[in-house]
Design an enzyme around this catalytic site. Structure first.
Site, PDB file in Angstrom:
ATOM      1  N   SER A  88       5.959   5.865  -1.241  1.00  0.00           N
ATOM      2  CA  SER A  88       6.759   4.722  -1.692  1.00  0.00           C
ATOM      3  C   SER A  88       7.505   5.078  -2.983  1.00  0.00           C
ATOM      4  CB  SER A  88       5.855   3.501  -1.857  1.00  0.00           C
ATOM      5  OG  SER A  88       6.597   2.312  -1.866  1.00  0.00           O
ATOM      6  N   HIS A 241       2.754  -0.074   5.682  1.00  0.00           N
ATOM      7  CA  HIS A 241       3.328   0.655   4.547  1.00  0.00           C
ATOM      8  C   HIS A 241       2.297   1.507   3.814  1.00  0.00           C
ATOM      9  CE1 HIS A 241       6.037   1.649   1.340  1.00  0.00           C
ATOM     10  NE2 HIS A 241       5.337   0.997   0.430  1.00  0.00           N
TER      11      HIS A 241
END
Length: 261
Positions: A88, A241
């Site tokens: 990320s 995620h």
């Protein structure tokens, strides 16, 4: 900025050094289980990015600043180019590093569930909820999680954010270990992509996505390829995620296959 970090495995191994970077609101220890497994073959370093974990605070939260921190870390912990893994926000900072004058510090790159694009994600609710926690009224992490309910509906996210609470050993008082003000001031930078970044990185790059995540859109592959001509793509079934937390064994197998290619 000197980044706080943890080291696993012996230094100067034939397979080299592997550096792992977390995402927004994360910290180095989120990768500990995977780092220990990888340390059977590599010297592994997990780092707290600026304004996170044990690292120092600074009001600058741009990707060029984070990339500069990472470059300094690599020079401190390795004698040559490293295998770099970033999730990320850590993935974006890693990509910016490989597209800078310090690209030679990186032998190859793994980007976990992020792309070099601008996102419309809004973290202001998380920030507001975190700022509203009254640490004079809480003494346990579970109470911090409860205090976040008004702005963070998902229990898993509340638990994740609450991991950023530190307790003073002398006073017993809790506080945030992340620099919320710096994050609030730079949310557009964190969700964005620096306009000043150009060029390309011509070494091997693997993009790992969660199959249930929408952070890496197939329509962005041409753009990714323009920056990373040797980019390859794979997804992990059943993961969102936070791929490494949800499917650590699958991520470990994928990393091992890439590193041993």
């Amino acid at each position: 900025m000197k980044l706080a970090h943890y080291a696993f495995g012996e230094e100067n191994r034939d397979n080299g050094t592997l550096v792992i970077l977390h995402g927004l609101f994360g910290q180095a220890r989120n990768w500990t289980a995977i780092a220990r497994r990888l340390a059977e073959k590599y010297h592994v370093v997990t780092a707290d990015l600026r304004n996170h974990g044990r690292s120092d605070w600074d009001m600058n939260m741009t990707y060029p600043a984070m990339a500069s921190d990472i470059a300094e870390l690599i020079r401190d912990v390795a004698n040559g180019p490293v295998h770099l893994i970033g999730h990320s926000m850590g993935g974006k900072a890693s990509m910016v590093l490989t597209l800078s004058q310090d690209a030679d510090l990186v032998a190859d790159l793994v980007v976990v569930d992020i792309a070099p694009v601008i996102y419309d994600h809004d973290y202001t609710g998380y920030i507001s909820a975190m700022k509203s926690v009254d640490f004079d009224a809480v003494s346990r992490r579970a109470e911090v999680e409860d205090a976040l309910v008004s702005g963070v509906s998902e229990k898993g996210v509340r638990q994740f954010l609450a991991q950023n609470v530190a307790t003073d050993k002398e006073t017993g008082k809790m506080s945030w270990q992340v620099n919320i003000d710096a994050m609030a001031n730079h949310l557009s930078d964190i969700t964005g992509w620096p306009e000043t970044v150009g060029g390309s990185f011509d070494r091997d790059v693997l993009f790992i996505s969660g199959a249930n995540s929408h952070y890496v859109d197939p329509k962005d592959r041409d753009h990714i390829k323009s920056l990373f001509p040797k980019a390859a793509f794979t997804s992990i079934k059943g993961a969102g995620h936070w791929v490494h937390a949800e499917k650590p064994d699958a991520v470990l197998l994928t990393l091992s296959a890439f590193l041993n290619r």
